[in-house]
Design a protein around this motif. Structure first.
Motif, mmCIF file in Angstrom:
data_model
loop_
_atom_site.group_PDB
_atom_site.id
_atom_site.type_symbol
_atom_site.label_atom_id
_atom_site.label_comp_id
_atom_site.label_asym_id
_atom_site.label_seq_id
_atom_site.Cartn_x
_atom_site.Cartn_y
_atom_site.Cartn_z
ATOM 1 N N PRO A 1 0.805 -1.179 0.050
ATOM 2 C CA PRO A 1 0.205 -0.057 -0.050
ATOM 3 C C PRO A 1 0.952 1.313 0.030
ATOM 4 O O PRO A 1 2.028 1.391 0.302
ATOM 5 C CB PRO A 1 -0.768 -0.128 1.229
ATOM 6 C CG PRO A 1 -0.341 -1.416 2.032
ATOM 7 C CD PRO A 1 0.819 -1.982 1.238
ATOM 8 N N ASP A 2 0.272 2.368 -0.498
ATOM 9 C CA ASP A 2 0.934 3.660 -0.161
ATOM 10 C C ASP A 2 0.463 4.410 0.877
ATOM 11 O O ASP A 2 -0.909 4.188 1.155
ATOM 12 C CB ASP A 2 0.681 4.465 -1.550
ATOM 13 C CG ASP A 2 1.748 4.217 -2.608
ATOM 14 O OD1 ASP A 2 1.318 4.211 -3.726
ATOM 15 O OD2 ASP A 2 2.840 3.967 -2.349
ATOM 16 N N ILE A 3 1.053 5.196 1.431
ATOM 17 C CA ILE A 3 0.594 5.912 2.876
ATOM 18 C C ILE A 3 0.761 7.455 2.351
ATOM 19 O O ILE A 3 1.737 8.134 1.622
ATOM 20 C CB ILE A 3 1.506 5.869 3.711
ATOM 21 C CG1 ILE A 3 1.641 4.354 4.422
ATOM 22 C CG2 ILE A 3 1.074 6.801 4.929
ATOM 23 C CD1 ILE A 3 2.246 4.046 5.405
ATOM 24 N N ILE A 4 -0.633 8.100 2.105
ATOM 25 C CA ILE A 4 -0.634 9.476 1.786
ATOM 26 C C ILE A 4 -0.752 10.476 2.837
ATOM 27 O O ILE A 4 -1.773 10.354 3.530
ATOM 28 C CB ILE A 4 -1.706 9.660 0.638
ATOM 29 C CG1 ILE A 4 -1.667 8.690 -0.479
ATOM 30 C CG2 ILE A 4 -1.934 11.008 0.343
ATOM 31 C CD1 ILE A 4 -2.710 8.467 -1.411
ATOM 32 N N PHE B 1 9.240 0.554 2.830
ATOM 33 C CA PHE B 1 8.546 1.711 2.123
ATOM 34 C C PHE B 1 9.312 2.694 1.327
ATOM 35 O O PHE B 1 9.883 3.504 1.943
ATOM 36 C CB PHE B 1 7.394 2.359 3.131
ATOM 37 C CG PHE B 1 6.375 1.427 3.326
ATOM 38 C CD1 PHE B 1 6.403 0.231 4.069
ATOM 39 C CD2 PHE B 1 5.003 1.592 2.546
ATOM 40 C CE1 PHE B 1 5.334 -0.611 4.444
ATOM 41 C CE2 PHE B 1 3.907 0.669 2.963
ATOM 42 C CZ PHE B 1 3.916 -0.204 3.866
ATOM 43 N N THR B 2 9.059 2.954 0.127
ATOM 44 C CA THR B 2 10.075 3.856 -0.507
ATOM 45 C C THR B 2 9.430 5.056 -1.219
ATOM 46 O O THR B 2 10.045 5.802 -1.958
ATOM 47 C CB THR B 2 10.991 3.012 -1.775
ATOM 48 O OG1 THR B 2 10.306 2.471 -2.588
ATOM 49 C CG2 THR B 2 12.055 1.894 -0.998
ATOM 50 N N ASN B 3 8.068 5.266 -1.073
ATOM 51 C CA ASN B 3 7.390 6.165 -1.581
ATOM 52 C C ASN B 3 6.970 7.066 -0.548
ATOM 53 O O ASN B 3 6.515 6.734 0.692
ATOM 54 C CB ASN B 3 6.064 6.033 -2.214
ATOM 55 C CG ASN B 3 6.430 5.131 -3.592
ATOM 56 O OD1 ASN B 3 7.461 5.421 -4.335
ATOM 57 N ND2 ASN B 3 5.536 4.229 -3.947
ATOM 58 N N ILE B 4 7.153 8.423 -0.405
ATOM 59 C CA ILE B 4 6.390 9.766 0.057
ATOM 60 C C ILE B 4 5.426 10.118 -0.822
ATOM 61 O O ILE B 4 5.845 10.736 -1.847
ATOM 62 C CB ILE B 4 7.496 10.620 0.755
ATOM 63 C CG1 ILE B 4 8.290 10.021 1.976
ATOM 64 C CG2 ILE B 4 6.998 11.985 1.477
ATOM 65 C CD1 ILE B 4 7.540 9.713 3.208
ATOM 66 N N ILE B 5 4.188 10.088 -0.235
ATOM 67 C CA ILE B 5 3.361 11.059 -1.257
ATOM 68 C C ILE B 5 2.677 12.186 -0.178
ATOM 69 O O ILE B 5 2.184 11.837 1.041
ATOM 70 C CB ILE B 5 2.155 9.844 -1.637
ATOM 71 C CG1 ILE B 5 2.750 8.670 -2.309
ATOM 72 C CG2 ILE B 5 1.171 10.645 -2.457
ATOM 73 C CD1 ILE B 5 1.917 7.692 -2.539
#
Length: 257
Positions: free
Chosen positions: A16-19, A41-45
């Motif tokens: 999942p992505d964390i926004i 987790f490699t995405n920051i949104i």
């Protein structure tokens, strides 16, 4: 310097992505980046972060996860940020008026895993530090996520909440038995497809006498959007509902003639 980007049509669906919605403090974003990278987790949104959030203090708080900050995906509003997700969870501790299920963090992650196995895309929404998510924000969510905390001191720091989400996902994946076969189930429709259907349905209803009394029109429209977004519709089901709309319009036109 981070740049504004449009939603990707093919974001990574392995987790999942964390926004972060309207985050206020760069230091908290930096701390969150550190915790997220701890668990892969490699995405920051970010949605509409405070101007000048990427400070030296934010980078220092990230403790080596600064690349997540410099490569952050930034959106001007929540609608564009969640456009391609098929399921959205909202983290909140406040009672809300909209009818949505309230699930534990463990159940949310299990559900997220099931959706991802069906080639769906999942996001968790975290609100700003001071106020949390608004009712307007959570219209776009399918479920509320409740984290069991001390009822007399339930507010969780933004970075801590992100860490808990990442940890719970990592625990679930590590506990799963070896490889799972690829799912060939029908792909679920993204939020934007369901929202478009709802908006067009509302436009159809505006041509009738449906929105009565007039002073409740806005709340009725929000209710209908919430209803459609909550449904686990497939792409094919959304297309079928559009065909039904058009068939009814044709039938009504013929009856008038």
């Amino acid at each position: 310097m981070t740049s504004l980007i449009l939603p990707s049509s093919n974001p990574c669906i392995s987790k999942p992505d964390i926004i972060f919605v309207n985050p206020q403090l760069g230091e908290n974003i930096g701390s969150a980046a550190r915790g997220l990278l701890n668990f892969g987790f490699t995405n920051i949104i970010l949605v509409n972060p405070r101007e000048g959030w990427l400070t030296s203090q934010a980078i220092a708080r990230s403790s080596g996860a600064g690349n997540l900050l410099s490569e952050a995906r930034i959106y001007p509003d929540l609608e564009s940020a969640i456009a391609n997700y098929t399921y959205v969870f909202a983290t909140t501790i406040r009672s809300r008026g909209l009818s949505k299920p309230v699930v534990s963090l463990e159940k949310a992650m299990n559900h997220a895993d099931q959706i991802i196995q069906k080639r769906g895309q999942v996001a968790f929404l975290l609100g700003p530090e001071r106020t949390g998510l608004t009712n307007r924000d959570i219209i776009y969510a399918n479920d509320y996520v409740s984290i069991a905390t001390n009822p007399d001191f339930s507010s969780i720091n933004l970075a801590h909440c992100a860490l808990l989400l990442a940890y719970e996902w990592n625990k679930l994946i590590n506990c799963k038995s070896t490889e799972q076969s690829e799912s060939k189930q029908t792909k679920l429709a993204p939020v934007i497809a369901k929202l478009t259907l709802a908006v067009q349905m509302i436009d159809d209803l505006k041509k009738t006498d449906y929105f009565r009394p007039k002073n409740r029109k806005d709340s009725m429209e929000e209710y209908l959007k919430n209803l459609f977004i909550r449904l686990d519709l497939t792409d094919g089901e959304v297309k079928t509902l559009h065909r039904i709309r058009k068939a009814l319009q044709t039938s009504n036109a013929n009856n008038i003639d």
